[in-house]
Design a protein around this motif. Structure first.
Motif, mmCIF file in Angstrom:
data_model
loop_
_atom_site.group_PDB
_atom_site.id
_atom_site.type_symbol
_atom_site.label_atom_id
_atom_site.label_comp_id
_atom_site.label_asym_id
_atom_site.label_seq_id
_atom_site.Cartn_x
_atom_site.Cartn_y
_atom_site.Cartn_z
ATOM 1 N N ILE A 1 0.838 -1.201 0.000
ATOM 2 C CA ILE A 1 0.000 0.000 0.000
ATOM 3 C C ILE A 1 0.875 1.255 0.000
ATOM 4 O O ILE A 1 0.593 2.232 -0.710
ATOM 5 C CB ILE A 1 -0.952 0.001 1.210
ATOM 6 N N GLY A 2 1.957 1.214 0.782
ATOM 7 C CA GLY A 2 2.878 2.345 0.824
ATOM 8 C C GLY A 2 3.494 2.634 -0.536
ATOM 9 O O GLY A 2 3.593 3.793 -0.956
ATOM 10 N N CYS A 3 3.895 1.580 -1.255
ATOM 11 C CA CYS A 3 4.471 1.760 -2.592
ATOM 12 C C CYS A 3 3.432 2.324 -3.568
ATOM 13 O O CYS A 3 3.756 3.153 -4.422
ATOM 14 C CB CYS A 3 5.021 0.435 -3.117
ATOM 15 N N MET A 4 2.191 1.863 -3.435
ATOM 16 C CA MET A 4 1.123 2.389 -4.293
ATOM 17 C C MET A 4 0.878 3.869 -4.010
ATOM 18 O O MET A 4 0.659 4.665 -4.936
ATOM 19 C CB MET A 4 -0.160 1.587 -4.080
ATOM 20 N N LEU A 5 0.930 4.250 -2.736
ATOM 21 C CA LEU A 5 0.753 5.656 -2.379
ATOM 22 C C LEU A 5 1.922 6.503 -2.888
ATOM 23 O O LEU A 5 1.736 7.655 -3.296
ATOM 24 C CB LEU A 5 0.612 5.804 -0.862
ATOM 25 N N LEU A 6 3.125 5.925 -2.878
ATOM 26 C CA LEU A 6 4.273 6.618 -3.453
ATOM 27 C C LEU A 6 4.065 6.832 -4.948
ATOM 28 O O LEU A 6 4.413 7.881 -5.499
ATOM 29 C CB LEU A 6 5.553 5.808 -3.233
ATOM 30 N N ASN A 7 3.509 5.834 -5.606
ATOM 31 C CA ASN A 7 3.194 5.947 -7.026
ATOM 32 C C ASN A 7 2.189 7.069 -7.266
ATOM 33 O O ASN A 7 2.331 7.871 -8.190
ATOM 34 C CB ASN A 7 2.644 4.612 -7.534
ATOM 35 N N PHE B 1 2.204 24.813 -6.225
ATOM 36 C CA PHE B 1 3.575 24.321 -6.082
ATOM 37 C C PHE B 1 3.894 23.987 -4.625
ATOM 38 O O PHE B 1 4.595 23.009 -4.350
ATOM 39 C CB PHE B 1 4.564 25.359 -6.612
ATOM 40 N N VAL B 2 3.387 24.786 -3.710
ATOM 41 C CA VAL B 2 3.605 24.515 -2.284
ATOM 42 C C VAL B 2 2.932 23.203 -1.891
ATOM 43 O O VAL B 2 3.520 22.375 -1.173
ATOM 44 C CB VAL B 2 3.078 25.677 -1.415
ATOM 45 N N VAL B 3 1.694 22.994 -2.358
ATOM 46 C CA VAL B 3 0.960 21.763 -2.044
ATOM 47 C C VAL B 3 1.692 20.543 -2.597
ATOM 48 O O VAL B 3 1.845 19.522 -1.904
ATOM 49 C CB VAL B 3 -0.476 21.834 -2.607
ATOM 50 N N LEU B 4 2.170 20.631 -3.836
ATOM 51 C CA LEU B 4 2.905 19.514 -4.437
ATOM 52 C C LEU B 4 4.207 19.257 -3.685
ATOM 53 O O LEU B 4 4.591 18.099 -3.475
ATOM 54 C CB LEU B 4 3.200 19.813 -5.909
ATOM 55 N N PHE B 5 4.867 20.325 -3.273
ATOM 56 C CA PHE B 5 6.111 20.193 -2.500
ATOM 57 C C PHE B 5 5.856 19.481 -1.179
ATOM 58 O O PHE B 5 6.584 18.548 -0.818
ATOM 59 C CB PHE B 5 6.707 21.586 -2.252
ATOM 60 N N VAL B 6 4.827 19.911 -0.455
ATOM 61 C CA VAL B 6 4.487 19.290 0.834
ATOM 62 C C VAL B 6 4.138 17.817 0.631
ATOM 63 O O VAL B 6 4.551 16.948 1.414
ATOM 64 C CB VAL B 6 3.324 20.038 1.513
ATOM 65 N N ASN B 7 3.403 17.520 -0.423
ATOM 66 C CA ASN B 7 3.036 16.137 -0.739
ATOM 67 C C ASN B 7 4.281 15.270 -0.920
ATOM 68 O O ASN B 7 4.368 14.155 -0.382
ATOM 69 C CB ASN B 7 2.182 16.126 -2.010
ATOM 70 N N LEU B 8 5.253 15.782 -1.660
ATOM 71 C CA LEU B 8 6.477 15.013 -1.903
ATOM 72 C C LEU B 8 7.345 14.898 -0.652
ATOM 73 O O LEU B 8 7.980 13.867 -0.427
ATOM 74 C CB LEU B 8 7.270 15.668 -3.036
ATOM 75 N N VAL B 9 7.360 15.944 0.167
ATOM 76 C CA VAL B 9 8.122 15.890 1.430
ATOM 77 C C VAL B 9 7.538 14.828 2.358
ATOM 78 O O VAL B 9 8.278 14.039 2.972
ATOM 79 C CB VAL B 9 8.128 17.265 2.122
ATOM 80 N N ILE B 10 6.212 14.784 2.453
ATOM 81 C CA ILE B 10 5.558 13.762 3.280
ATOM 82 C C ILE B 10 5.884 12.367 2.758
ATOM 83 O O ILE B 10 6.152 11.438 3.532
ATOM 84 C CB ILE B 10 4.033 13.995 3.317
ATOM 85 N N SER B 11 5.890 12.217 1.445
ATOM 86 C CA SER B 11 6.230 10.926 0.835
ATOM 87 C C SER B 11 7.648 10.517 1.201
ATOM 88 O O SER B 11 7.912 9.354 1.533
ATOM 89 C CB SER B 11 6.094 11.011 -0.689
ATOM 90 N N ASN B 12 8.569 11.471 1.144
ATOM 91 C CA ASN B 12 9.958 11.179 1.496
ATOM 92 C C ASN B 12 10.104 10.794 2.961
ATOM 93 O O ASN B 12 10.903 9.926 3.314
ATOM 94 C CB ASN B 12 10.835 12.394 1.187
ATOM 95 N N MET C 1 11.297 6.785 7.071
ATOM 96 C CA MET C 1 10.892 6.088 8.294
ATOM 97 C C MET C 1 10.750 4.581 8.072
ATOM 98 O O MET C 1 10.939 3.796 8.995
ATOM 99 C CB MET C 1 9.572 6.673 8.799
ATOM 100 N N SER C 2 10.424 4.195 6.844
ATOM 101 C CA SER C 2 10.185 2.773 6.541
ATOM 102 C C SER C 2 11.359 2.141 5.813
ATOM 103 O O SER C 2 11.230 1.018 5.302
ATOM 104 C CB SER C 2 8.923 2.631 5.674
ATOM 105 N N ALA C 3 12.478 2.829 5.736
ATOM 106 C CA ALA C 3 13.608 2.377 4.914
ATOM 107 C C ALA C 3 14.055 0.964 5.239
ATOM 108 O O ALA C 3 14.211 0.123 4.355
ATOM 109 C CB ALA C 3 14.773 3.351 5.069
ATOM 110 N N ARG C 4 14.279 0.674 6.524
ATOM 111 C CA ARG C 4 14.765 -0.654 6.912
ATOM 112 C C ARG C 4 13.790 -1.751 6.524
ATOM 113 O O ARG C 4 14.176 -2.797 5.998
ATOM 114 C CB ARG C 4 15.015 -0.690 8.417
ATOM 115 N N THR C 5 12.500 -1.500 6.769
ATOM 116 C CA THR C 5 11.484 -2.500 6.436
ATOM 117 C C THR C 5 11.401 -2.719 4.939
ATOM 118 O O THR C 5 11.358 -3.873 4.465
ATOM 119 C CB THR C 5 10.106 -2.052 6.967
ATOM 120 N N LEU C 6 11.395 -1.638 4.161
ATOM 121 C CA LEU C 6 11.295 -1.749 2.713
ATOM 122 C C LEU C 6 12.510 -2.474 2.134
ATOM 123 O O LEU C 6 12.368 -3.309 1.234
ATOM 124 C CB LEU C 6 11.162 -0.358 2.089
ATOM 125 N N GLU C 7 13.686 -2.180 2.648
ATOM 126 C CA GLU C 7 14.892 -2.854 2.168
ATOM 127 C C GLU C 7 14.897 -4.326 2.547
ATOM 128 O O GLU C 7 15.344 -5.183 1.770
ATOM 129 C CB GLU C 7 16.129 -2.146 2.706
#
Length: 220
Positions: free
Chosen positions: A30-36, A194-205, A210-216
């Motif tokens: 689900i997380g990967c789909m939301l990243l997409n 542009f601010v909204v898109l920026f915030v969206n991408l920051v939240i995604s990052n 936070m999930s890096a270890r699990t995803l790897e």
């Protein structure tokens, strides 16, 4: 035996129940789909307004702006062709974070600029650099890494249905984000988009970090 042990550890991690009731594996999907959704939606919204923004804020003709985007699209192709080399140095998670960061910075760089009608004289190089960061580097690398990570997380499980859901999520984002951006630009200002898109991408990052270890662990 070592490989078998690694697979067993991955499967154990995948079957762990998260605090919101889903297995770690399902939560990762689900997380990967939301990243997409986040990456495709952001680029879709920017594509919708990119040319008109170049005309209103840089005084460029549609042909000139289109040429700049196309040239950076070619650079994006070379970025994609370099994914194999980049993958030897960086993990999928690192490429996602790096790509999204570059894309987000390219987008937010347009936010402070005023339109030509307001008397602003914005240097064309700012448009070129912003487009380069978005189309030439950030989106190609970041989004491709998202696709690769999703495929690795799915692994040997049947991929057809899940890839279909993944693609559908991206297509839905390309519909909803431009509509949302159009309403924001109409009732407020394109800078707010542009601010909204920026915030969206920051939240995604933040989610990826936070999930890096699990995803790897799940993408072994």
């Amino acid at each position: 035996k070592k490989k078998s042990k690694t697979i067993m550890q991955r499967d154990d991690a995948a079957n762990t129940i998260t605090w919101f009731g889903l297995t770690t594996y399902n939560a990762a999907l689900i997380g990967c789909m939301l990243l997409n959704v986040s990456t495709k939606g952001s680029i879709g919204a920017f594509e919708t307004m990119g040319i008109s923004y170049a005309q209103s804020h840089f005084g460029l003709s549609a042909a000139t702006a289109g040429t700049i985007v196309s040239m950076n699209g070619v650079i994006g192709v070379f970025s994609l062709l370099s994914m194999g080399c980049i993958g030897r140095v960086l993990t999928d998670v690192q490429m996602i974070i790096g790509g999204i960061t570059v894309c987000a910075l390219g987008i937010i760089g347009f936010s402070p600029l005023h339109s030509v009608e307001d008397g602003a004289e914005n240097a064309v190089w700012k448009y070129v650099v912003g487009i380069l960061m978005i189309y030439g580097v950030g989106y190609p690398i970041g989004h491709t890494a998202v696709i690769g990570l999703f495929s690795k997380v799915v692994g040997r499980r049947p991929q057809g249905t899940l890839q279909g859901w993944f693609a559908s999520a991206g297509s839905l984002a390309r519909i909803l984000f431009p509509i949302m951006s159009g309403y924001i630009a109409y009732y407020d200002d394109i800078s707010t988009v542009f601010v909204v898109l920026f915030v969206n991408l920051v939240i995604s990052n933040c989610f990826v970090a936070m999930s890096a270890r699990t995803l790897e662990a799940l993408s072994i």
